[in-house]
Scaffold this motif. Structure first.
Motif, short mmCIF file in Angstrom:
data_model
loop_
_atom_site.label_atom_id
_atom_site.label_comp_id
_atom_site.label_asym_id
_atom_site.label_seq_id
_atom_site.Cartn_x
_atom_site.Cartn_y
_atom_site.Cartn_z
N ARG A 70 49.18 37.90 32.69
CA ARG A 70 50.52 38.01 32.08
C ARG A 70 50.37 38.28 30.59
NH1 ARG A 70 51.01 34.74 36.39
NH2 ARG A 70 49.75 33.19 35.38
N TYR A 181 52.32 44.63 41.02
CA TYR A 181 52.52 44.00 39.71
C TYR A 181 51.20 43.54 39.09
CZ TYR A 181 52.07 40.18 43.01
OH TYR A 181 51.61 39.38 44.02
N GLN A 219 39.97 35.71 45.29
CA GLN A 219 41.35 36.18 45.08
C GLN A 219 42.11 36.22 46.39
OE1 GLN A 219 42.69 36.34 42.31
NE2 GLN A 219 40.90 36.34 40.98
N PRO A 281 50.89 32.00 48.49
CA PRO A 281 51.83 32.64 47.56
C PRO A 281 52.74 33.64 48.27
CG PRO A 281 49.60 32.66 46.70
CD PRO A 281 49.49 32.24 48.13
N GLN A 283 55.56 35.00 46.68
CA GLN A 283 55.94 35.90 45.56
C GLN A 283 57.43 36.22 45.51
OE1 GLN A 283 53.60 35.86 43.59
NE2 GLN A 283 51.63 36.11 44.58
N ASP A 321 53.37 30.56 45.14
CA ASP A 321 53.62 31.21 43.84
C ASP A 321 54.83 32.11 44.01
OD1 ASP A 321 51.19 30.17 43.03
OD2 ASP A 321 50.14 32.09 42.94
N SER A 355 55.69 39.93 34.49
CA SER A 355 55.16 40.45 33.23
C SER A 355 54.64 41.87 33.49
CB SER A 355 54.03 39.52 32.76
OG SER A 355 53.40 40.03 31.65
N1 SAM Z 1 45.12 36.35 44.49
C1 SAM Z 1 46.12 35.41 44.43
C2 SAM Z 1 47.30 35.82 45.30
O1 SAM Z 1 47.39 36.88 45.82
O2 SAM Z 1 48.18 35.01 45.43
C3 SAM Z 1 46.60 35.07 43.07
C4 SAM Z 1 46.01 35.69 41.87
S1 SAM Z 1 47.07 35.83 40.49
C5 SAM Z 1 45.92 35.63 39.23
C6 SAM Z 1 47.97 34.30 40.44
C7 SAM Z 1 49.44 34.50 40.43
O3 SAM Z 1 49.83 35.15 39.25
C8 SAM Z 1 49.99 35.38 41.55
O4 SAM Z 1 50.15 34.69 42.75
C9 SAM Z 1 51.29 35.85 40.98
O5 SAM Z 1 52.35 34.99 41.35
C10 SAM Z 1 51.07 35.77 39.47
N2 SAM Z 1 51.06 37.11 38.86
C11 SAM Z 1 50.18 38.10 39.05
N3 SAM Z 1 50.53 39.19 38.34
C12 SAM Z 1 51.67 38.87 37.68
C13 SAM Z 1 52.54 39.58 36.80
N4 SAM Z 1 52.32 40.82 36.45
N5 SAM Z 1 53.62 38.91 36.31
C14 SAM Z 1 53.86 37.62 36.65
N6 SAM Z 1 53.09 36.93 37.48
C15 SAM Z 1 52.01 37.54 38.00
#
Ligand code: SAM
Ligand code: SF4
Length: 458
Positions: A70, A181, A219, A281, A283, A321, A355
């Protein structure tokens, strides 16, 4: 202000400090994988004679391990990098290194923005720290170690751990999913599974070293083994880890809802050590948004998955998430997420403002949502979730739960902290008979949104 990482090492007191010893300190932003990378970087520093210090002023090597998921994280990190400039003026021998996802993304741009940085180490180059320092000592010039692609498997390096009870064990690196995203696939590369024997050996050794609980990291842990035919799939891995006698509990993160299958649920049900906590997650609770996010499932699919899990393991906890304000999210579509949250009743949700990450497909999508609207939606979501979390936690009042004693709570030395297999945080007043790493039974007296409080029974 972020805090330096704490490692499982003796920190020498000030009056015993040896002026000939070189000290290092680290700051880590972002996910568990980043925190584990810092453990591997710290281990390499220790292997060449550096000792750990919590003090920035004392350190002759400062490592900032970065996140770029983010924009807010990036801003904070660039602020921290700016703060270090003065230290470099007062200590010209200080070496400052930037590692992690932002290093992988911004590469030499970091030197342009902050010439006082000495080393930039990409996500695929973590194992090269010792070589990089050697190169810097010879050249006394900026060193950029950022490969665009990962080697199939990075060699093992010495590691020092942040805790004494729980340890992270990566089972795979990278991600093939390309959620629209997310920047992770661009900065962490494609999926690479670690060999099963190496994982099992590491866990066995961690148990011998006194660790009770391990968390398998990836991941998308459910795609373990997809890139090779050698080691079986994630369920096979879980079965093998469940057999490791030296440890007591196994956690894993993160599961992609699309890829978790009946074999995994069945394996967890029939295991002795795999925790009954599912972090899945979702989303968004809108099918329109899920499609635009390229998540590969619908809300009906997710409902059915939750139904199966709760049927198989009724007491399992479920966390998620959620991103609010994805491009094109109207008030109506956001309302669908709110309703979904009320329907599924997660134990907890980690909620994020969308973000915009340059280079990802969503960054170029029309109808970006204004920040004020995103913030308002986030607050509504948190209000709903907090009520649900509290209601779920209140069901534990007057019941007994079992935790592994992890140590004093962060806020109060006289309080101990532990977690249940369902990942509930439990606090109680220290009685003096508890031992870190042992199981303790706690009678819950007070339930709060994020924690349970109680009294030691035995
Ligand atoms: N690989 C995991 C998955 O698929 O759930 C999570 C990895 S990511 C680092 C952790 C969380 O960050 C994600 O589940 C998502 O909700 C959030 N995330 C990822 N990209 C984002 C973005 N561009 N804006 C806001 N939240 C984001
Ligand atoms: Fe990002 Fe999606 Fe991969 Fe998770 S699964 S790391 S959210 S691209």
């Amino acid at each position: 202000m972020s805090k330096p990482d704490q490692y499982n090492v003796e920190v020498t007191s000030n009056d015993m400090k040896d002026s000939n010893v070189k000290y290092f300190t680290t700051y880590t932003y972002g996910c568990q994988m980043n925190h584990h990378d810092s453990e591997r970087l710290a281990g390499q520093l220790k292997s060449i004679g550096y000792e750990y210090t919590e003090s920035l002023e004392e350190a002759s090597f400062i490592l900032i391990n970065t996140c770029c998921v983010r924009e807010s994280a990036e801003k904070k990190i660039y602020g921290k990098i700016g703060e270090l400039k003065n230290l470099k003026v007062s200590n010209p021998n200080l070496i400052i290194a930037i590692a992690g996802c932002m290093a992988q993304k911004d590469k030499e741009k970091i030197f342009k923005k902050a010439p006082h940085i000495d080393l930039i180490i990409g996500t695929h180059n973590v194992h090269q720290l010792v070589e990089v320092i050697k190169e810097f000592e010879e050249s006394k010039d900026h060193v950029l170690a950022v490969w665009d692609q990962a080697e199939r498997l990075a060699p093992d390096v010495p590691t020092i751990r942040r805790g004494k009870i729980s340890a992270w064990v990566p089972i795979m690196y990278g991600c093939n999913n390309f959620c629209t995203y997310c920047i992770v696939p661009y900065v962490r590369g494609r999926e690479r599974s670690r060999p099963l024997p190496d994982i099992i050996e590491e866990i066995h050794q961690l148990g011998l070293d006194g660790f009770k609980e391990i968390t398998l990291l990836g991941q998308n842990v459910n795609s373990y083994g997809n890139d090779t035919n050698e080691y079986g799939d994630f369920a096979d891995l879980l079965k093998a880890v469940d057999q490791v006698e030296t440890i007591e509990r196994v956690r894993y993160m993160t599961s992609h809802p699309r890829d978790i299958n009946d074999k995994v649920i069945d394996t967890i049900l029939n295991s002795k050590k795999i925790c009954d906590h599912f972090h899945l997650p979702v989303q968004s609770g809108s099918d329109t948004i899920l499609k635009m996010m390229n998540r590969g499932y619908t809300t009906d699919y997710y409902r059915e998955l939750v139904r199966k899990i709760r049927k198989a393991i009724p007491h399992a906890s479920l966390t998620t998430d959620i991103i609010v304000g994805f491009p094109g999210e109207t008030d109506e579509l956001f309302q669908e997420t709110l309703e979904f949250l009320k329907e599924i009743r997660f134990d907890a949700s980690y909620t994020f403002l969308y973000s915009k990450r340059s280079g990802t497909p969503a960054a170029a999508m029309a109808d970006q949502v204004p920040l004020a609207v995103k913030k308002e939606r986030l607050q509504k979501l948190m209000d709903v979730q907090n009520d649900i979390s509290l209601e779920i936690n209140q069901q534990f009042t007057d019941t007994a739960v079992t935790v592994i004693v992890e140590g004093p709570s962060q806020r109060d030395e006289n309080r101990l902290m532990g977690r249940t297999t369902t990942n509930k945080i439990v606090l109680w007043d220290k009685q003096g008979t508890e031992e870190v790493g042992q199981l303790a039974n706690i009678k819950i007296t007070t339930a709060q949104t994020w924690i349970l409080k109680g009294d030691l029974i035995d």
